[in-house]
Design a protein around this motif. Structure first.
Motif, PDB file in Angstrom:
ATOM      1  N   TYR A 199     -23.865 -31.804 -41.729  1.00 58.31           N
ATOM      2  CA  TYR A 199     -25.480 -31.594 -42.695  1.00 58.31           C
ATOM      3  C   TYR A 199     -26.010 -30.047 -41.496  1.00 58.31           C
ATOM      4  CZ  TYR A 199     -25.958 -36.056 -43.856  1.00 58.31           C
ATOM      5  OH  TYR A 199     -25.973 -37.457 -44.704  1.00 58.31           O
ATOM      6  N   VAL A 200     -26.361 -29.567 -42.006  1.00 57.62           N
ATOM      7  CA  VAL A 200     -26.615 -28.480 -41.105  1.00 57.62           C
ATOM      8  C   VAL A 200     -28.571 -28.562 -41.828  1.00 57.62           C
ATOM      9  CG1 VAL A 200     -24.924 -26.824 -42.097  1.00 57.62           C
ATOM     10  CG2 VAL A 200     -26.695 -27.133 -44.154  1.00 57.62           C
ATOM     11  N   ALA A 201     -29.156 -27.406 -40.602  1.00 59.56           N
ATOM     12  CA  ALA A 201     -31.006 -27.219 -40.691  1.00 59.56           C
ATOM     13  C   ALA A 201     -31.286 -25.617 -40.626  1.00 59.56           C
ATOM     14  CB  ALA A 201     -31.003 -27.878 -39.499  1.00 59.56           C
ATOM     15  N   PRO A 202     -31.958 -25.353 -40.934  1.00 61.13           N
ATOM     16  CA  PRO A 202     -32.414 -23.740 -41.423  1.00 61.13           C
ATOM     17  C   PRO A 202     -32.230 -22.980 -39.922  1.00 61.13           C
ATOM     18  CG  PRO A 202     -34.373 -25.497 -42.415  1.00 61.13           C
ATOM     19  CD  PRO A 202     -33.420 -25.744 -42.053  1.00 61.13           C
ATOM     20  N   LEU A 203     -32.935 -24.319 -38.432  1.00 58.89           N
ATOM     21  CA  LEU A 203     -32.439 -23.293 -37.308  1.00 58.89           C
ATOM     22  C   LEU A 203     -31.912 -24.259 -36.283  1.00 58.89           C
ATOM     23  CD1 LEU A 203     -35.974 -22.217 -36.993  1.00 58.89           C
ATOM     24  CD2 LEU A 203     -34.043 -20.819 -37.786  1.00 58.89           C
ATOM     25  N   ARG A 204     -31.373 -23.852 -34.818  1.00 57.85           N
ATOM     26  CA  ARG A 204     -30.928 -24.462 -34.205  1.00 57.85           C
ATOM     27  C   ARG A 204     -30.860 -24.081 -32.667  1.00 57.85           C
ATOM     28  NH1 ARG A 204     -24.169 -23.582 -35.833  1.00 57.85           N
ATOM     29  NH2 ARG A 204     -24.547 -21.217 -35.191  1.00 57.85           N
ATOM     30  N   TYR A 205     -29.986 -24.626 -32.494  1.00 59.93           N
ATOM     31  CA  TYR A 205     -30.503 -24.011 -31.097  1.00 59.93           C
ATOM     32  C   TYR A 205     -28.647 -23.359 -30.548  1.00 59.93           C
ATOM     33  CZ  TYR A 205     -34.166 -26.553 -28.413  1.00 59.93           C
ATOM     34  OH  TYR A 205     -35.558 -27.093 -28.365  1.00 59.93           O
ATOM     35  N   ASN A 206     -28.853 -22.262 -29.797  1.00 56.35           N
ATOM     36  CA  ASN A 206     -27.470 -21.249 -29.762  1.00 56.35           C
ATOM     37  C   ASN A 206     -26.834 -21.660 -27.948  1.00 56.35           C
ATOM     38  OD1 ASN A 206     -28.744 -20.286 -27.499  1.00 56.35           O
ATOM     39  ND2 ASN A 206     -28.512 -18.177 -28.467  1.00 56.35           N
ATOM     40  N   ASN A 242     -26.764 -20.431 -25.721  1.00 55.96           N
ATOM     41  CA  ASN A 242     -28.155 -20.933 -23.716  1.00 55.96           C
ATOM     42  C   ASN A 242     -29.364 -21.672 -24.026  1.00 55.96           C
ATOM     43  OD1 ASN A 242     -26.107 -18.972 -22.427  1.00 55.96           O
ATOM     44  ND2 ASN A 242     -26.631 -17.437 -24.038  1.00 55.96           N
ATOM     45  N   LEU A 243     -29.427 -22.741 -25.344  1.00 52.76           N
ATOM     46  CA  LEU A 243     -30.196 -22.939 -26.084  1.00 52.76           C
ATOM     47  C   LEU A 243     -31.700 -22.721 -26.191  1.00 52.76           C
ATOM     48  CD1 LEU A 243     -29.915 -25.765 -22.626  1.00 52.76           C
ATOM     49  CD2 LEU A 243     -29.789 -25.902 -25.304  1.00 52.76           C
ATOM     50  N   GLU A 244     -31.170 -20.880 -27.020  1.00 50.95           N
ATOM     51  CA  GLU A 244     -32.792 -20.397 -27.138  1.00 50.95           C
ATOM     52  C   GLU A 244     -32.152 -20.864 -29.302  1.00 50.95           C
ATOM     53  OE1 GLU A 244     -31.236 -15.934 -24.373  1.00 50.95           O
ATOM     54  OE2 GLU A 244     -30.250 -16.836 -26.208  1.00 50.95           O
ATOM     55  N   ILE A 245     -33.285 -20.742 -29.616  1.00 49.37           N
ATOM     56  CA  ILE A 245     -33.657 -20.859 -30.975  1.00 49.37           C
ATOM     57  C   ILE A 245     -32.990 -19.687 -31.935  1.00 49.37           C
ATOM     58  CG2 ILE A 245     -35.188 -21.221 -33.144  1.00 49.37           C
ATOM     59  CD1 ILE A 245     -37.043 -22.560 -30.776  1.00 49.37           C
ATOM     60  N   GLU A 246     -32.152 -20.340 -33.407  1.00 49.96           N
ATOM     61  CA  GLU A 246     -31.538 -19.002 -33.788  1.00 49.96           C
ATOM     62  C   GLU A 246     -31.037 -19.509 -34.774  1.00 49.96           C
ATOM     63  OE1 GLU A 246     -27.392 -18.100 -32.848  1.00 49.96           O
ATOM     64  OE2 GLU A 246     -26.810 -19.962 -33.517  1.00 49.96           O
ATOM     65  N   THR A 247     -31.519 -18.832 -36.273  1.00 49.44           N
ATOM     66  CA  THR A 247     -31.221 -19.109 -37.278  1.00 49.44           C
ATOM     67  C   THR A 247     -29.798 -20.146 -38.030  1.00 49.44           C
ATOM     68  OG1 THR A 247     -29.845 -17.088 -38.170  1.00 49.44           O
ATOM     69  CG2 THR A 247     -32.455 -17.296 -37.978  1.00 49.44           C
ATOM     70  N   TRP A 248     -29.176 -20.415 -38.589  1.00 48.59           N
ATOM     71  CA  TRP A 248     -28.098 -21.495 -38.993  1.00 48.59           C
ATOM     72  C   TRP A 248     -28.660 -21.186 -40.308  1.00 48.59           C
ATOM     73  CZ3 TRP A 248     -27.589 -27.037 -37.762  1.00 48.59           C
ATOM     74  CH2 TRP A 248     -25.478 -27.337 -37.466  1.00 48.59           C
ATOM     75  N   ALA A 249     -28.770 -22.438 -41.293  1.00 50.59           N
ATOM     76  CA  ALA A 249     -28.793 -22.202 -42.929  1.00 50.59           C
ATOM     77  C   ALA A 249     -29.863 -20.968 -42.916  1.00 50.59           C
ATOM     78  CB  ALA A 249     -28.994 -23.383 -43.108  1.00 50.59           C
ATOM     79  N   ASN A 300     -31.740 -39.174 -24.907  1.00 48.77           N
ATOM     80  CA  ASN A 300     -31.664 -37.941 -24.067  1.00 48.77           C
ATOM     81  C   ASN A 300     -33.128 -37.331 -23.966  1.00 48.77           C
ATOM     82  OD1 ASN A 300     -28.354 -38.103 -25.153  1.00 48.77           O
ATOM     83  ND2 ASN A 300     -29.390 -37.711 -27.637  1.00 48.77           N
ATOM     84  N   ILE A 301     -32.835 -36.117 -23.428  1.00 50.58           N
ATOM     85  CA  ILE A 301     -33.832 -35.270 -23.105  1.00 50.58           C
ATOM     86  C   ILE A 301     -33.322 -33.214 -23.494  1.00 50.58           C
ATOM     87  CG2 ILE A 301     -34.367 -34.254 -21.160  1.00 50.58           C
ATOM     88  CD1 ILE A 301     -33.772 -35.718 -18.567  1.00 50.58           C
ATOM     89  N   LEU A 302     -33.999 -34.002 -24.495  1.00 45.62           N
ATOM     90  CA  LEU A 302     -34.701 -32.784 -25.670  1.00 45.62           C
ATOM     91  C   LEU A 302     -34.855 -31.181 -24.226  1.00 45.62           C
ATOM     92  CD1 LEU A 302     -36.545 -34.555 -28.379  1.00 45.62           C
ATOM     93  CD2 LEU A 302     -34.131 -34.202 -28.005  1.00 45.62           C
ATOM     94  N   GLN A 303     -34.675 -30.629 -25.686  1.00 39.34           N
ATOM     95  CA  GLN A 303     -34.967 -29.018 -24.769  1.00 39.34           C
ATOM     96  C   GLN A 303     -36.274 -28.905 -24.391  1.00 39.34           C
ATOM     97  OE1 GLN A 303     -31.852 -29.345 -27.109  1.00 39.34           O
ATOM     98  NE2 GLN A 303     -31.036 -29.628 -24.292  1.00 39.34           N
TER      99      GLN A 303
END
Length: 491
Positions: free
Chosen positions: A19-26, A28-35, A381-384
């Motif tokens: 699956y995909v999502a609108p956003l994701r972590y890169n 370096n754990l920074e938010i970036e666009t995906w879909a 899991n420990i989330l960001q």
């Protein structure tokens, strides 16, 4: 195979490739666009506007649009959907479909997890609308838009993913990923040694002693980093023997956690005072941890009414012996060894412990989700993002919810709500420092350790880039030189 319906890491790991999502972590754990093509945070965090890419397609050729996102949102807030992840979506005051590729969400007040909400997987509207998601064929044969497609699943044996030639970021270089179901870590290691596995997570014993020498050096690559997860002994607070926090504090004091790290992890881990990763900005370093002190543990148990009145070596209270069963999952040698060592340590303070292991699927469905346990050894899991309301808020203490132990504390609830309704990092730090102090005082879990991740990967696999996000963040760009390929997949 529908990620909103399951809470285990294995299912989500596989779903993350489908699956995909609108956003994701890169990496370096920074938010970036995906879909998504772009996003905006407006009105001081109370409104989010996301524009989706126009080149994303479901694997059956249908375009993925903002209407799929809207459908997923409606599914998540539908009380008939048995999902533990609805809370993020329930914070939304209004969802507006601007056009086929643009949507806006409005919040009553700033919501710190607003962007993280849109990292959840999008589900296909054209295949699920008007149908019961729980009984949908997609639970066994998912249809996504990610880098890999579902190919086949032999339950209890293997699951195969194949590279998607319609993935909008380019077809992955490795054509197939085969997940094998091997419930025993020793058998798994023998398969690795025989060349029948390319990748697995090593035990500390395997990492330190069993993967050295000419047959390993140069042939495999090993990695070591503090995991985004922690192990714990969790109590069912609806059981009478665990209702007094003095009892829970005493049990923590009776457990030598440094000894556990040494004995179970062979030193490959760090102790933790709570549900966050040591060394991160949110971790509360001011908390003085409970010492390993069996004498003090017995004193606290006596204060709570537990004394050995009949001389049999087991504490009792109103004629009831202090005995309970630790439940954990079959095949996980570390958890079983942890339970065995804790069993011995608690016996030293007069507490009788039995150990029961259950196959993973039944363990979750029949025991954890239904609250049919005294105590659990498990991991989270420990989330960001530090928002842990889905696990600890009182509202999540329902059958199938993630608050398995049924812990309820109005003061903690208030701090969790405070931490998620501000975007100011200092204010969030204050809130989550308070959360950790309360959890440390109440000990609904005995927090045990954060282990080191110890993955091993065959050396013929290239393109691995270790980063703060781990090593699989760019798995779609991994590759294998032609002269080192063991398998060929027809195109």
């Amino acid at each position: 195979m529908i990620p909103i319906l399951t809470s285990d890491a294995g299912s989500h790991d596989i779903a993350s490739y489908i699956y995909v999502a609108p956003l994701r972590y890169n990496k370096n754990l920074e938010i970036e666009t995906w879909a998504a093509e772009r996003y905006e945070v407006l009105d001081e965090g109370k409104r989010i506007r996301i524009v989706m890419r126009k080149d994303v397609k479901w694997e059956d050729g249908e375009p993925l649009t903002a209407r799929d996102v809207e459908f997923t949102y409606k599914l998540m807030v539908d009380p008939k959907t048995p999902t533990p992840y609805a809370d993020d979506y329930l914070q939304i005051k209004q969802f507006t479909l601007v056009d086929d590729y643009t949507f806006e969400v409005e919040y009553e007040k700033p919501f710190a997890r607003s962007l993280i909400t849109w990292m959840h997987d999008i589900l296909p509207r054209h295949l699920l609308e008007g149908k019961d998601v729980v009984s949908s064929p997609l639970t066994a044969k998912p249809v996504g838009a990610g880098p890999y497609r579902f190919k086949e699943w032999e339950r209890g044996s293997k699951l195969v993913l194949e590279a998607s030639d319609t993935y909008f970021m380019g077809k992955p270089y490795i054509s197939e990923i085969v997940y094998r179901v091997i419930p025993d870590l020793s058998t798994m290691f023998l398969e690795l040694k025989a060349g029948k596995l390319d990748m697995m997570s090593l035990t500390p014993q395997q990492y330190l002693f069993q993967t050295r020498g000419p047959e390993w050096d140069g042939k495999y690559n090993k990695f070591r980093y503090l995991a985004f997860g922690y192990g714990y002994l969790g109590y069912n607070l609806e059981k009478p023997m665990f209702k007094d926090k003095k009892v829970r504090q005493a049990l923590t004091m009776a457990i030598d956690r440094q000894g556990l790290i040494k004995g179970v992890l062979l030193g490959q881990g760090e102790p933790t005072i709570g549900p966050y990763k040591p060394g991160t900005w949110v971790y509360n370093q001011s908390i003085q941890d409970y010492p390993y002190d069996p004498v003090k543990a017995r004193e606290l148990l006596a204060e709570a009414g537990w004394k050995d009145t009949n001389g049999d070596g087991i504490l009792d209270n109103d004629g009831q012996p202090f005995e309970f069963t630790i439940l954990t999952n079959q095949g996980n040698e570390q958890r079983i060894k942890t339970a065995t060592i804790i069993q011995s340590m608690l016996k030293d303070v007069g507490v009788s412990v039995k150990i029961r292991t259950v196959e993973w699927a039944a363990f979750l469905k029949e025991f954890v989700d239904k609250g049919r346990f005294d105590a659990l050894i498990l991991g989270w899991n420990i989330l960001q993002d530090p928002d842990i309301a889905q696990v600890w808020h009182s509202s999540q203490a329902f059958p199938g919810g993630l608050n398995h132990g049924k812990y309820r504390n109005p003061e903690l609830d208030a701090l969790l709500e405070q931490g998620r309704t501000t975007l100011d990092r200092e204010a969030r730090k204050l809130a989550y420092d308070g959360v950790q102090r309360i959890l440390h005082e109440d000990q609904p879990y005995s927090f045990l350790y954060v282990p080191y991740s110890l993955p091993i990967i065959h050396g013929r696999i290239k393109g691995i880039e270790p980063a703060p996000a781990g090593i699989t963040h760019n798995i779609d760009r991994w590759w294998i030189p032609k002269d080192e390929r063991l398998y060929e997949v027809a195109n």
